[in-house]
Design a protein around this motif. Structure first.
Motif, mmCIF file in Angstrom:
data_model
loop_
_atom_site.group_PDB
_atom_site.id
_atom_site.type_symbol
_atom_site.label_atom_id
_atom_site.label_comp_id
_atom_site.label_asym_id
_atom_site.label_seq_id
_atom_site.Cartn_x
_atom_site.Cartn_y
_atom_site.Cartn_z
ATOM 1 N N SER A 55 0.817 -1.211 0.000
ATOM 2 C CA SER A 55 0.000 0.000 0.000
ATOM 3 C C SER A 55 0.854 1.265 0.000
ATOM 4 C CB SER A 55 -0.941 0.017 1.215
ATOM 5 O OG SER A 55 -0.195 0.046 2.410
ATOM 6 N N VAL A 63 -0.137 -5.778 1.735
ATOM 7 C CA VAL A 63 -1.580 -6.007 1.832
ATOM 8 C C VAL A 63 -1.998 -7.330 1.185
ATOM 9 C CG1 VAL A 63 -2.194 -3.570 2.093
ATOM 10 C CG2 VAL A 63 -2.050 -4.563 -0.194
ATOM 11 N N HIS A 64 -1.109 -7.936 0.412
ATOM 12 C CA HIS A 64 -1.371 -9.256 -0.182
ATOM 13 C C HIS A 64 -0.050 -9.831 -0.656
ATOM 14 C CE1 HIS A 64 -3.636 -12.404 -2.308
ATOM 15 N NE2 HIS A 64 -2.739 -12.277 -3.269
ATOM 16 N N ASP A 85 -8.190 -9.801 -1.043
ATOM 17 C CA ASP A 85 -9.198 -9.101 -0.263
ATOM 18 C C ASP A 85 -9.502 -7.798 -0.998
ATOM 19 O OD1 ASP A 85 -10.720 -7.651 1.515
ATOM 20 O OD2 ASP A 85 -9.325 -7.845 3.190
ATOM 21 N N SER A 87 -11.106 -5.286 -0.383
ATOM 22 C CA SER A 87 -11.114 -4.037 0.382
ATOM 23 C C SER A 87 -9.799 -3.275 0.234
ATOM 24 C CB SER A 87 -11.401 -4.310 1.859
ATOM 25 O OG SER A 87 -10.306 -4.986 2.457
ATOM 26 N N ILE A 88 -8.713 -3.956 -0.166
ATOM 27 C CA ILE A 88 -7.452 -3.231 -0.335
ATOM 28 C C ILE A 88 -7.560 -2.178 -1.422
ATOM 29 C CG2 ILE A 88 -6.068 -5.174 0.501
ATOM 30 C CD1 ILE A 88 -5.101 -5.609 -2.402
ATOM 31 N N ASP A 91 -9.601 0.693 0.280
ATOM 32 C CA ASP A 91 -8.953 1.283 1.447
ATOM 33 C C ASP A 91 -7.653 2.014 1.156
ATOM 34 O OD1 ASP A 91 -11.021 0.179 2.879
ATOM 35 O OD2 ASP A 91 -9.860 -1.515 3.645
ATOM 36 N N ASN A 92 -7.121 1.881 -0.054
ATOM 37 C CA ASN A 92 -5.822 2.471 -0.373
ATOM 38 C C ASN A 92 -5.908 3.293 -1.646
ATOM 39 O OD1 ASN A 92 -3.908 1.060 1.651
ATOM 40 N ND2 ASN A 92 -5.145 -0.596 0.809
ATOM 41 N N LEU A 95 -1.681 1.451 -4.853
ATOM 42 C CA LEU A 95 -1.134 0.122 -4.562
ATOM 43 C C LEU A 95 0.022 -0.131 -5.514
ATOM 44 C CD1 LEU A 95 -4.441 -1.912 -4.128
ATOM 45 C CD2 LEU A 95 -2.848 -1.255 -2.322
#
Length: 163
Positions: A55, A63-64, A85, A87-88, A91-92, A95
């Motif tokens: 992120s 984040v993954h 996920d 949501s990453i 939420d960011n 990336l």
């Protein structure tokens, strides 16, 4: 053997299918690129890859991450990261993708871009139908809405009570 990416992963795509808008989102991301040795020779055959999504541009907040074996054909490869996920992406603001191949150090991070369709999905100005919405400018139908403007004439909020 040190690897480099001469074409810097020419295509980086979010693998959001052409499925109808009411389908569940796909938690996968396709990546394509070109892999070569430090002297420019294209790789060929299977390689072990660790793909990491961060992120931050410095690559400090993971984040993954996923390990996979990728088939490379004359330097070119296509693979899919799975079980992301989603949501990453919400939420960011940014990336970044890092790839480490065959145990070599991770290559320079690459910013992840959105496809035009996926970018517009983060905010909807209009919706024909929505299961839930925290805020809607217009909606023909909504099961739940915290705040809504421009509801159809038949809609009344709060709903009338019956005695």
């Amino acid at each position: 053997m040190t690897l480099r990416v001469p074409l810097l992963l020419s295509l980086l795509l979010l693998a959001l299918s052409a499925a109808p808008a009411w389908a569940e989102p796909i938690d996968e991301m396709a990546i394509q690129g070109y892999l070569a040795t430090s002297d420019g020779a294209a790789l060929d055959g299977p390689v072990d890859v660790v793909a990491t999504i961060y992120s931050d541009a410095a690559g400090t907040v993971v984040v993954h991450t996923q390990s996979l074996t990728v088939d490379v054909d004359r330097g070119f490869f296509t693979t899919t990261l799975t079980a992301i996920d989603l949501s990453i992406f919400a939420d960011n603001a940014e990336l970044f993708l890092g790839l480490a191949v065959n145990g070599d150090p991770e290559m320079d991070l690459i910013p992840i871009a959105t496809t035009p369709w996926a970018g517009s999905a983060s905010h909807a100005v209009t919706a024909d139908e929505a299961a839930t919405a925290d805020y809607a400018t217009t909606a023909a139908s909504a099961t739940t809405a915290t705040d809504a403007n421009n509801l159809p004439a038949w809609a009344e909020w709060p709903p009338p009570t019956t005695a």
